[in-house]
Design an enzyme around this catalytic site. Structure first.
Site, PDB file in Angstrom:
ATOM      1  N   LYS A 197      -4.221 -19.441 -54.130  1.00 29.47           N
ATOM      2  CA  LYS A 197      -5.105 -18.541 -52.509  1.00 29.47           C
ATOM      3  C   LYS A 197      -6.121 -19.620 -52.691  1.00 29.47           C
ATOM      4  O   LYS A 197      -6.978 -19.917 -51.655  1.00 29.47           O
ATOM      5  CB  LYS A 197      -5.370 -17.114 -53.277  1.00 29.47           C
ATOM      6  CG  LYS A 197      -4.568 -16.183 -53.535  1.00 29.47           C
ATOM      7  CD  LYS A 197      -5.155 -14.947 -54.558  1.00 29.47           C
ATOM      8  CE  LYS A 197      -5.908 -14.901 -55.457  1.00 29.47           C
ATOM      9  NZ  LYS A 197      -4.849 -15.218 -56.662  1.00 29.47           N
TER      10      LYS A 197
ATOM     11  N   ASP B 235      -2.146 -16.564 -59.310  1.00 24.23           N
ATOM     12  CA  ASP B 235      -1.849 -17.735 -58.720  1.00 24.23           C
ATOM     13  C   ASP B 235      -0.884 -18.801 -57.821  1.00 24.23           C
ATOM     14  O   ASP B 235      -0.374 -19.821 -57.739  1.00 24.23           O
ATOM     15  CB  ASP B 235      -1.507 -18.620 -60.199  1.00 24.23           C
ATOM     16  CG  ASP B 235      -1.895 -18.327 -61.560  1.00 24.23           C
ATOM     17  OD1 ASP B 235      -3.558 -18.558 -61.287  1.00 24.23           O
ATOM     18  OD2 ASP B 235      -1.845 -18.201 -62.337  1.00 24.23           O
TER      19      ASP B 235
ATOM     20  N   GLN C  40      -6.280 -12.387 -57.986  1.00 27.87           N
ATOM     21  CA  GLN C  40      -5.211 -11.939 -58.811  1.00 27.87           C
ATOM     22  C   GLN C  40      -4.149 -11.581 -57.833  1.00 27.87           C
ATOM     23  O   GLN C  40      -3.854 -12.906 -56.925  1.00 27.87           O
ATOM     24  CB  GLN C  40      -5.172 -11.531 -59.905  1.00 27.87           C
ATOM     25  CG  GLN C  40      -6.189 -10.781 -61.206  1.00 27.87           C
ATOM     26  CD  GLN C  40      -7.402 -11.039 -60.785  1.00 27.87           C
ATOM     27  OE1 GLN C  40      -8.552 -10.113 -59.479  1.00 27.87           O
ATOM     28  NE2 GLN C  40      -8.168 -12.071 -61.518  1.00 27.87           N
TER      29      GLN C  40
ATOM     30  N   GLY D 173      -8.655 -17.953 -61.609  1.00 28.95           N
ATOM     31  CA  GLY D 173      -8.774 -19.363 -61.577  1.00 28.95           C
ATOM     32  C   GLY D 173      -8.449 -20.056 -60.423  1.00 28.95           C
ATOM     33  O   GLY D 173      -7.246 -20.077 -60.180  1.00 28.95           O
TER      34      GLY D 173
END
Ligand code: GDP
Ligand code: IMO
Ligand code: MG
Length: 444
Positions: free
Chosen positions: A15, A12, A221, A39
């Site tokens: 990116k 998070d 990730q 996400g």
């Protein structure tokens, strides 16, 4: 050549936004590991979009997007994502390619993920419950289903064999209703996937490289969640670092050029596991509130803390970062001071190394504090406008990591990004020269 962009923390880092910004410089954007546990948030004409499986280049016309062999795909999430993107007027079919070797997440993989977490109780990983771990386990256990299999007329039989195996493992953990519900959607979504180009992506990507096409590999990730080098066992199930791209796309290391490492100006983590700079106080809550730190995939509140240079240096080393990008700098505007952890203290000894058994150690983070700046970063549009105190933070990170910060992100929008034109190389060369000179002088 192929450049790679990846997270240096626990995910998070922002990116998605940066890939979306850099995408016009590339012909192809390729995801190489992870799956719908990711996400990645981007803003397209002020509309927020969260991508889970599809690369973050899809909103740029003329760029091809590849889901590589290292990715695990849940057809249900994939279908929902496609529908959302297509509703925004994007022609996905012509611009999205899928590796036939990517593995498929089935409904029972998700049930197994849930059962494994339930069994761990207090020690749960805090998985996103998207079936990631069980799918990668079946991949390495040589039982998995791959995207290429959906084109096989025996797909349903292969699926059934795997399902039976999973049901045996689940034993008397009854998740039948959930599995049944997912299963209906699953087969419908698998049918829908068939309209995409399912390719031998390793041949395709190497052909593109040979033709001189520019590729950006999009990591998911973060480094500290890497299966080998992260805070094991509180990690994900794939290699999230630069090396993962060679495996996850079938590309040889000689093609890898720039390595963009993304780090927030502070630190967050979602799920369980060690977090040496975590702030379990009002400051942590303030970071969460201002930074809107809630998971893009699960909506869970993210744990917040100060930037951890020990972990960041480790991540830069593992990935060979050439360009650092610091995101969410604007979130620090309201902080009365900003902590920077420059070393750990373990059993009274100071260390700069990220320890092996971090989970069972009592670690004290040592901080340097940067005083509050007098100007809002979110209002700055160029490097020269940045306040002095914030530039001290930039210098400290560069000095410690020995990596150039090439951009500073100061807002959610595509254009809220400040280029750092001030090169550090000369400073380091000078420092090296001084060090050598001092050593020579001492010898004499
Ligand atoms: P990813 O998984 O690394 O793509 O990151 P996420 O999308 O999960 O989380 C990053 C969040 O921070 C998203 O909500 C972004 O819109 C937001 N974001 C990214 N860069 C910035 C920034 O510079 N400032 C602020 N305030 N928010 C940002
Ligand atoms: P992006 O790409 C943040 C975390 C989970 C959990 C651990 C294992 O958006 O940065 P898993 O579902 O992989 O078995 O969960 O890893 N995790 C992430 N945290 N961002 C992510 O992806 C993550 N993907 C997995 O919260 O702690
Ligand atoms: Mg995310």
């Amino acid at each position: 050549m192929i450049d790679v962009l990846l997270g240096l923390q626990w995910g998070d880092e922002g990116k998605g936004k940066i890939v979306d910004f850099l995408a016009p410089q590339y012909d192809i954007i390729a995801r190489f590991q992870g799956g719908p546990n990711a996400g990645h948030t981007l803003y397209v004409e002020e509309q927020k979009v969260v991508l889970h499986t599809i690369p973050s280049g899809v909103f740029h016309k003329g760029i091809l997007n590849l889901i590589g062999n290292g990715v695990v795909i849940d057809p249900i999430t994939f279908k929902a994502e496609c529908e959302k993107i297509e509703s925004m007027g994007v022609n996905l079919q012509d611009w999205l390619l899928i590796s036939q070797k990517a593995h498929i997440i089935t409904p029972t993989h998700k049930a197994l993920d849930k059962a494994a977490e339930m069994a761990k109780g207090m020690n749960k990983i805090g998985s996103t419950l998207k079936g990631i771990g069980p799918t990668y386990m079946d991949k390495t256990g040589r039982n998995g289903l791959r995207v290429g299999d959906i084109l096989d007329e025996n797909f349903k039989q292969k699926y059934q064999v795997l399902k039976e195996k999973h049901l045996k493992i689940l034993g008397d953990i009854h998740l039948e209703d959930e599995i049944q519900n997912w299963e209906n959607d699953f087969f419908e979504s698998v049918e829908m996937m068939k309209r995409f180009q399912i390719i031998s992506s390793e041949y395709w990507i190497n052909e593109q490289l040979a033709q001189g096409k520019k590729i950006l590999a999009e990591g998911a990730q973060g480094t500290m969640l890497d299966i080998d080098f992260g805070t094991y066992p509180f990690v994900t199930s794939s290699n999230t670092i630069t090396a993962g791209l060679c495996i996850g796309l079938g590309v040889a290391p000689k093609w890898v050029d720039k390595v963009y490492g993304i780090s927030k100006a502070y630190c967050t983590r979602v799920g369980s596991g060690p977090f040496p700079t975590e702030l379990l106080n009002e400051t942590g809550e303030l970071l969460r509130k201002i930074g809107n730190e809630f998971g893009a995939t699960t909506g869970r509140p993210r744990r917040c803390g100060w930037i951890d240079i020990v972990a960041l240096k480790y991540a830069c080393m593992l990935n060979g970062v050439t360009d650092l990008i610091i995101t969410k700098a604007d979130v620090l505007d309201k902080m009365s001071q900003v902590g920077v952890c420059t070393s750990y203290e373990i059993d009274g000894k100071e260390t700069n190394e990220f320890p092996y058994d971090i989970h069972n150690l009592s670690i004290k983070a040592n901080y340097q504090y940067i005083p509050q700046w007098d100007k809002e970063l979110s209002q700055c549009t160029s490097y020269s406008e940045l306040p002095k105190s914030f530039l001290d933070l930039v210098d400290l990170i560069q000095q410690q990591t020995k990596v150039q910060i090439s951009y500073i992100s100061n807002g959610v929008g595509r254009d809220q990004l400040i280029k750092n034109k001030k090169k550090i190389k000369k400073i380091f060369l000078f420092q090296k020269y001084i060090k050598k000179f001092t050593q020579e002088f001492r010898k004499k």
